[in-house]
Write a protein that holds these residues in place. Sequence first.
Motif, PDB file in Angstrom:
ATOM      1  N   GLY A 183       0.822  -1.209   0.000  1.00  0.00           N
ATOM      2  CA  GLY A 183       0.000   0.000   0.000  1.00  0.00           C
ATOM      3  C   GLY A 183       0.854   1.256   0.000  1.00  0.00           C
ATOM      4  O   GLY A 183       0.529   2.235  -0.686  1.00  0.00           O
ATOM      5  N   PHE A 184       1.936   1.256   0.762  1.00  0.00           N
ATOM      6  CA  PHE A 184       2.827   2.417   0.785  1.00  0.00           C
ATOM      7  C   PHE A 184       3.468   2.634  -0.587  1.00  0.00           C
ATOM      8  O   PHE A 184       3.614   3.771  -1.042  1.00  0.00           O
ATOM      9  CB  PHE A 184       3.917   2.232   1.844  1.00  0.00           C
ATOM     10  N   VAL A 219       3.178   6.027  -3.250  1.00  0.00           N
ATOM     11  CA  VAL A 219       4.264   6.718  -3.956  1.00  0.00           C
ATOM     12  C   VAL A 219       4.041   6.662  -5.465  1.00  0.00           C
ATOM     13  O   VAL A 219       4.222   7.662  -6.178  1.00  0.00           O
ATOM     14  CB  VAL A 219       5.625   6.096  -3.587  1.00  0.00           C
ATOM     15  N   MET A 220       3.625   5.511  -5.958  1.00  0.00           N
ATOM     16  CA  MET A 220       3.368   5.364  -7.391  1.00  0.00           C
ATOM     17  C   MET A 220       2.267   6.307  -7.852  1.00  0.00           C
ATOM     18  O   MET A 220       2.393   6.967  -8.893  1.00  0.00           O
ATOM     19  CB  MET A 220       2.989   3.912  -7.705  1.00  0.00           C
ATOM     20  N   VAL A 221       1.187   6.383  -7.093  1.00  0.00           N
ATOM     21  CA  VAL A 221       0.059   7.248  -7.477  1.00  0.00           C
ATOM     22  C   VAL A 221       0.494   8.705  -7.471  1.00  0.00           C
ATOM     23  O   VAL A 221       0.121   9.481  -8.368  1.00  0.00           O
ATOM     24  CB  VAL A 221      -1.139   7.019  -6.532  1.00  0.00           C
ATOM     25  N   TRP A 230      -2.663   5.149   6.908  1.00  0.00           N
ATOM     26  CA  TRP A 230      -1.276   5.550   6.697  1.00  0.00           C
ATOM     27  C   TRP A 230      -0.937   5.671   5.211  1.00  0.00           C
ATOM     28  O   TRP A 230      -0.020   6.413   4.840  1.00  0.00           O
ATOM     29  CB  TRP A 230      -0.321   4.563   7.371  1.00  0.00           C
ATOM     30  N   VAL A 231      -1.665   4.963   4.372  1.00  0.00           N
ATOM     31  CA  VAL A 231      -1.378   5.005   2.923  1.00  0.00           C
ATOM     32  C   VAL A 231      -1.681   6.393   2.341  1.00  0.00           C
ATOM     33  O   VAL A 231      -0.798   7.001   1.717  1.00  0.00           O
ATOM     34  CB  VAL A 231      -2.140   3.888   2.185  1.00  0.00           C
ATOM     35  N   PRO A 232      -2.898   6.955   2.503  1.00  0.00           N
ATOM     36  CA  PRO A 232      -3.104   8.328   2.015  1.00  0.00           C
ATOM     37  C   PRO A 232      -2.263   9.357   2.770  1.00  0.00           C
ATOM     38  O   PRO A 232      -1.896  10.386   2.195  1.00  0.00           O
ATOM     39  CB  PRO A 232      -4.605   8.564   2.233  1.00  0.00           C
ATOM     40  N   ILE A 233      -1.942   9.089   4.033  1.00  0.00           N
ATOM     41  CA  ILE A 233      -1.062  10.008   4.761  1.00  0.00           C
ATOM     42  C   ILE A 233       0.294  10.090   4.071  1.00  0.00           C
ATOM     43  O   ILE A 233       0.867  11.179   3.916  1.00  0.00           O
ATOM     44  CB  ILE A 233      -0.897   9.566   6.235  1.00  0.00           C
TER      45      ILE A 233
END
Length: 300
Positions: free
Chosen positions: A91-92, A96-98, A228-231
């Motif tokens: 997810g992390f 970064v990819m997005v 934590w992913v959108p953060i």
Amino acid sequence: MQQILAGSSPLSRLFYLFLFAFLGLFVASGLSIGVSRIFNLSGADVGVLYVTLFLQSAGMFLLPAYTVAAWSSREPLRYLKLQKTDGAERGFLLAVMVYVLSYAFVAFLTRWNQGITLPESMHGIEQYMRAMEDSAMETTDRLLSGQTIGTFLLNFLIMAVLAAVAEELFFRGALQQFIEEWAGNGHVAVWVSAFIFSALHMQFYGFFPRLALGVLLGYLFFYTRNLWVPIIMHLFNNGVIVIVYFLRKEDDWTANLDDMPLSLTFGVGAVLSVFFTVWAFRWYLSGKRRKGASEEADPS
């Protein structure tokens, strides 16, 4: 803290979330005025701006989100999806990819949004909105103009780290979840919370790129169920701005991309940016499905 909202409806939680946000903004503004008067400073003083930014992030976003979550669940951090989840590293990487893959599209939206001209009958409104935009940009420039390591770290902590955590707690961890519970549709929740996210920033000439950013952050949360992913993506988005301002590189690729005219080449790049961003989400979901299928085949 008592869970007085544990059995309440999502609409009740939304009501308290916005009520506490309004009260937090009111208290933060009062405290900022108090600090400026105690130290005999003007509201435009950089120190007062830092205090105001900190108090607004904490009082308007962070504390309301945590309070309503704590009133709704015995485990507010788990309720806000701040717990560790399986496959978090993937997810992390997606975050970064997005951020990287969507940059050209968001930059294209930024240039297009800045060039919007309202009808002559709304000229006064346009002037007012552009004045607000210029004022916001002037404030940002003042905060990011410091060239010492100390001011850089302070900017990074307040404008990148605190802003990312506080806003994601409010808009994705709390608001998006409440809307999803109420509407019964995660996609509706993503778009409505993204619209509110952009609207509350009160910058019309940055509304559409910020709406796109909100949608991307919303889908990161919707698909990963890990706040934590959108953060991480929000931190990258704000952190890069702080770093670029500090380095002041005139040939920086992000500055060049933001200043590009709306040419056919830029448009094609934006379309490709959307294509690869969608591919990144599909890559993540396909991996998630494969993992789920393998766990069902081998429950041990």
